[in-house]
Scaffold this active site. Sequence first.
Site, short mmCIF file in Angstrom:
data_model
loop_
_atom_site.label_atom_id
_atom_site.label_comp_id
_atom_site.label_asym_id
_atom_site.label_seq_id
_atom_site.Cartn_x
_atom_site.Cartn_y
_atom_site.Cartn_z
N TYR A 145 40.99 41.88 40.39
CA TYR A 145 39.95 43.04 40.40
C TYR A 145 40.72 44.17 41.23
O TYR A 145 40.93 43.79 42.36
CB TYR A 145 38.78 42.72 40.85
CG TYR A 145 37.72 44.04 40.92
CD1 TYR A 145 37.17 44.34 39.93
CD2 TYR A 145 37.50 44.46 42.37
CE1 TYR A 145 36.06 45.51 40.02
CE2 TYR A 145 37.01 45.46 42.48
CZ TYR A 145 36.25 46.12 41.27
OH TYR A 145 35.34 47.24 41.45
N ASP A 234 47.60 45.04 46.57
CA ASP A 234 46.37 45.33 46.87
C ASP A 234 45.42 44.70 47.86
O ASP A 234 44.92 43.49 47.53
CB ASP A 234 45.34 45.36 45.48
CG ASP A 234 43.96 45.86 45.62
OD1 ASP A 234 43.35 46.19 46.66
OD2 ASP A 234 43.21 46.00 44.62
#
Length: 414
Positions: A145, A234
């Site tokens: 995600y 990320d």
Amino acid sequence: MTTPDWLAAGQRHVWLPYTQMKTAGAQLPVVSASGSRLKLADGRELVDGIASWWTAAHGYRHPHIETTVERQLKTLPHVMLGGLAHEQAYRLATRLAALLPADLDHVFFSESGSVAVEIAMKMAVQYWLNQGERRTRFLSFTGGYHGDTLATMSVCDPDEGMHGMFRGVVPDQFVVDLTPDSVDAALEKHGAEIAAVLVEPLVQGAGGMRFHDAEMLRHLRAACDRHGALLIFDEIFVGFGRLGEALFACEEAGVTPDIITLSKALTGGTLPLSATIARDRVFDAFLSDDPAKALMHGPTYMGNALACAAANASLDLFEQEPRLDQARAIGALLAERLEAVRGTPGVADVRTKGALGVIELTRMRDSDWLKARFIEEGIWLRPFGNIIYTTPPLTTDLDDVARIADVMVRVTRE
């Protein structure tokens, strides 16, 4: 539940996140917060087990962050970074560069995690364009995600949440299982098209709280180097001590990406701020006498002085207070208490890492019922998918951590 006038009047106007508004009930009215506690309008208190989507690392209203932001507000709340400079942004960039490994030295500020990832993607594509090579696609992973904006949806798991309905609108990327064989096959076949590989290091967060090890990240680094692709970490979820072993997952894994994105706990949960940070070779590809090779991006509130002041105060706390020790202590307690539910019918797995505890169900029967039960027990948790999880503030008292874990076990059994 007491419904304040402002909630009754405003609830038909506020469009809520991840909510079917036709069936949405009244939201819990929070009137104040302190430490790890949320105070409701009717006087009840909830222990916050998810730190407002993992942002409030130091708890709510830490006095050092609070006084720093108040002081900044009285001198310079904001000034555009286009042609102007202010101390808080420049100090913060210098400190982040010093904290991150190797030559992750070049900091581009924005206001949200999704935007930070979009900027990383834009950097990666233009990195190649500036060198006369057209690589415009990305390799990312199932269970991943990276945000809800159009570009970031394209690198999320297409079968998770709402992303699949936007097929044909978002760019088509390569999304594969996070395994060495899948990575190697994708890069062998599509390496000439792939600008970068994008991964949440060690823990994939909002896609299902899935864990992987440092060896997988080392494999990614080597594979990217073989095929020339950039590697983007990320760390919006895992960064700033959440996993307990180091301030950043890249440190714990011993793997340095080409670009890293940070947000969430960057300001200690006080103000929106994110950062996209690149290594020398990425930054150097934008240095030219040709104005067209500059990174043409500039969020209006990038480097906001109030947010940067909060982030500098948050970094002070990571330096001066024992956050990693606290994360490890939370993790040890969660591991001990949550283990009690392993083997319960309907429980697929129990896993913990740092200040993160997860109960994975074989299927989620009724998430609304779960949320209501947790509230009845005085705990604020927000299950999603097929998982019940907790990511409490790192400052949460261990008695409250035990209470969160015990309630998770009890309600799961129910």
